[in-house]
Design a protein around this motif. Structure first.
Motif, mmCIF file in Angstrom:
data_model
loop_
_atom_site.group_PDB
_atom_site.id
_atom_site.type_symbol
_atom_site.label_atom_id
_atom_site.label_comp_id
_atom_site.label_asym_id
_atom_site.label_seq_id
_atom_site.Cartn_x
_atom_site.Cartn_y
_atom_site.Cartn_z
ATOM 1 N N PRO A 137 -21.102 16.449 -36.582
ATOM 2 C CA PRO A 137 -21.088 15.164 -37.296
ATOM 3 C C PRO A 137 -21.742 15.253 -38.658
ATOM 4 O O PRO A 137 -22.756 15.936 -38.846
ATOM 5 C CB PRO A 137 -21.861 14.227 -36.358
ATOM 6 N N THR A 139 -22.052 12.880 -42.675
ATOM 7 C CA THR A 139 -21.813 11.621 -43.378
ATOM 8 C C THR A 139 -20.628 11.803 -44.318
ATOM 9 O O THR A 139 -20.659 12.651 -45.219
ATOM 10 C CB THR A 139 -23.053 11.199 -44.177
ATOM 11 N N VAL A 151 -19.035 6.803 -43.098
ATOM 12 C CA VAL A 151 -19.100 6.931 -41.647
ATOM 13 C C VAL A 151 -19.785 8.242 -41.284
ATOM 14 O O VAL A 151 -19.882 9.155 -42.106
ATOM 15 C CB VAL A 151 -17.693 6.897 -41.017
ATOM 16 N N TRP A 153 -18.989 11.033 -38.938
ATOM 17 C CA TRP A 153 -17.902 11.572 -38.121
ATOM 18 C C TRP A 153 -17.965 13.095 -38.144
ATOM 19 O O TRP A 153 -18.530 13.692 -39.065
ATOM 20 C CB TRP A 153 -16.540 11.167 -38.701
ATOM 21 N N LYS A 154 -17.297 13.670 -37.177
ATOM 22 C CA LYS A 154 -16.998 15.091 -37.280
ATOM 23 C C LYS A 154 -15.911 15.252 -38.342
ATOM 24 O O LYS A 154 -14.933 14.502 -38.342
ATOM 25 C CB LYS A 154 -16.496 15.646 -35.947
ATOM 26 N N ASP A 157 -12.461 15.102 -37.136
ATOM 27 C CA ASP A 157 -11.925 13.778 -36.812
ATOM 28 C C ASP A 157 -11.382 13.079 -38.056
ATOM 29 O O ASP A 157 -10.432 12.304 -37.975
ATOM 30 C CB ASP A 157 -13.006 12.919 -36.166
ATOM 31 N N SER A 158 -11.986 13.366 -39.213
ATOM 32 C CA SER A 158 -11.480 12.767 -40.450
ATOM 33 C C SER A 158 -10.106 13.340 -40.810
ATOM 34 O O SER A 158 -9.274 12.652 -41.402
ATOM 35 C CB SER A 158 -12.462 12.989 -41.604
ATOM 36 N N TYR A 161 -7.730 11.437 -38.734
ATOM 37 C CA TYR A 161 -7.629 10.079 -39.283
ATOM 38 C C TYR A 161 -6.653 10.039 -40.458
ATOM 39 O O TYR A 161 -5.796 9.148 -40.553
ATOM 40 C CB TYR A 161 -9.024 9.629 -39.722
#
Length: 501
Positions: A137, A139, A151, A153-154, A157-158, A161
């Motif tokens: 994870p 920022t 956010v 996130w890992k 994961d972005s 997205y």
């Protein structure tokens, strides 16, 4: 001195960047073109040094209309938010992206194409270390339809997205002058800099059907000619037999006029017309209409199996409105130095007579059917958006709903809209949601609502498409054939048309 050092300076400093202001995609493409133009034409300062586009006070005059650009960007932003919510929905609790077999590969490729991956590689990180970094994870600042958001996130994961974010582009131009009035190259220039108006090309789907019908009209086919809507296999030496599929829920049975077949975007009749006129003349027309990429001489091009840009498709449809004249899109008018001396003003757009005046006018009648005929693919412009003025257009949807198109024509503006995803493997779950009538047409509608509501633009609702100077030799009133017991034939002969294959 210490007392005054402790006090605030009171500055109100707001640095600007290329992300601010309207038309950032257009301005970026314009910058590239200016650099090329200055180099090719040897435009330089009196002392022989090159101009600095940022610091030398040059005045660049373009065709972009500030208000139209604003309306276009607002239409995109307003509707795409709604469309993203629709895409993010679930069916029986299953998210759309989980149904995409290639999704893991898309994430892998997205990771390797990212700036983060390249930076870690430059630090001599191993593959395992890089993967660990992407799964830790951090920022991150991400784009959302309501504004940028920070956010935790890992990074992997972005990547997922971003793959699931809808993309969109649109361009609007004056069909007579070729002047580009609005250019929206993507959804957010700061995060996604790839321009989909001029640079990016996508498969055009059923928007290409208009080219096959235009070629047929040029060959004296009548828009009122009736054909039975059944499969017709095309046999080409050296190639396997080809017959397009047709969604049963969208297939109109029985006899249809060519105008109806285009309005309902019927594959079988379109393929039958292609069989009769053959691919080569259609390819020749497509090239005259400014499509620059590879368009193979195969029957399936009638359904849009080739790629083109939003700019190319918008300009191609402009020829229907402009008496058959294809006019090269123009957006740079004049360049002056800081003292008002003209450095450049002699651009002459290329003009090609791609179609006869009569054929072009008949095509405006055909494309008006897409909007006017009840149940046609563009009819929601009437019943949902309440337009009453003359307008036409064509929707387009590619396989698996990967790309949605709408090219809308009015007497004074032609506007092309594309909606899809970064990768074609990501798509809507059904035609109902992913067709061009749902993903692209509403943006055209919202844009034109704003344009018509602004009298300062001079875009009038009470004018129709201009007929050719010479009297028409084609009957456009298909009711004239009702009860005659026969279908209209080619205008130049009495060859009996078969009604079944």
């Amino acid at each position: 001195a210490k007392e005054y050092q402790a006090k605030p300076l009171g500055l109100n400093y707001h640095p600007t960047n290329h992300y601010d202001g309207p038309a950032p995609y257009f301005r970026t493409e314009l910058r590239k073109e200016l650099s090329t133009l200055f180099s090719e034409q040897g435009i330089q300062k009196s002392d022989g040094t090159p101009y600095d586009l940022d610091r030398d006070g040059l005045k660049i005059y373009t065709t972009i209309n500030y208000q139209m650009q604003t309306y276009a960007e607002e239409a995109q932003r307003n509707y795409m938010q709604k469309l993203q919510v629709l895409f993010n929905g679930t069916i029986k609790g299953v998210s759309m992206w989980k149904t995409i077999p290639e999704f893991k590969m898309l994430i892998e490729n997205g990771m390797k194409n990212s700036d983060r991956y390249r930076a870690l590689k430059l630090q001599d990180k191993t593959d395992d270390e890089i993967r660990q970094n992407f799964n830790t994870p951090d920022t991150l600042e991400i784009f959302t339809w309501k504004g940028d958001s920070t956010v935790v996130w890992k990074p992997i994961d972005s990547i997922a997205y971003c793959q699931l974010l809808l993309r969109n582009a649109m361009m609007s131009m004056d069909p007579k002058t070729g002047y580009v009035k609005a250019w929206v190259g993507g959804i957010n220039f700061e995060h996604f800099k790839y321009d989909q108006v001029k640079v990016g090309k996508r498969q055009v789907g059923s928007t290409a059907k208009s080219f096959t019908y235009a070629r047929a009209i040029e060959d004296a086919y009548s828009p009122c000619q009736r054909e039975e809507n059944v499969p017709d296999t095309i046999y080409t030496p050296g190639s396997p037999p080809w017959c397009p599929k047709s969604d049963p829920s969208e297939t109109k049975p029985g006899l249809l006029t060519l105008r109806e077949a285009l309005a309902f975007s019927q594959n079988w009749i379109t393929a039958h017309i292609m069989k009769e006129i053959t691919p080569v003349p259609v390819v020749e027309l497509i090239k005259k209409l400014g499509i620059s990429g590879d368009v193979p001489s195969v029957p399936s091009i009638c359904l849009g199996t080739f790629d083109a840009s939003v700019m190319e498709m918008t300009a191609a449809y402009s020829a229907f409105v402009n008496h058959g004249l294809w006019t090269e899109p123009t957006y740079l008018l004049r360049i002056e130095d800081k003292n008002g001396n003209v450095l450049y003003s002699d651009h002459q757009p290329k003009v090609v007579q791609a179609l006869t005046e009569q054929t072009a006018y008949v095509m405006t009648y055909m494309l008006k059917g897409v909007v006017d005929i009840t149940g046609a693919t563009g009819n929601r412009l009437r019943w949902k958006y309440n337009f009453t003025n003359p307008m036409g257009g064509k929707t387009g949807t590619t396989d698996n709903q990967s790309d949605g198109w709408f090219v809308g024509i009015t007497p004074q503006l032609v506007t092309g809209v594309w909606t899809g995803f970064e990768n074609r493997a990501v798509h809507f779950r059904s035609t109902r949601f992913g067709e061009g009538a749902n993903t692209a047409l509403p943006i055209f509608a919202e844009y034109m609502k704003s344009v018509y509501a602004d009298p300062s633009l001079g875009i009038k609702k009470n004018i129709d498409f201009e007929p050719p100077k010479q009297p028409l030799t084609v009957t456009l009133d298909c009711n004239a054939y009702s009860g005659s017991g026969s279908s209209p034939q080619k205008a130049t002969n009495d060859v009996e048309k078969r009604l079944s294959f």
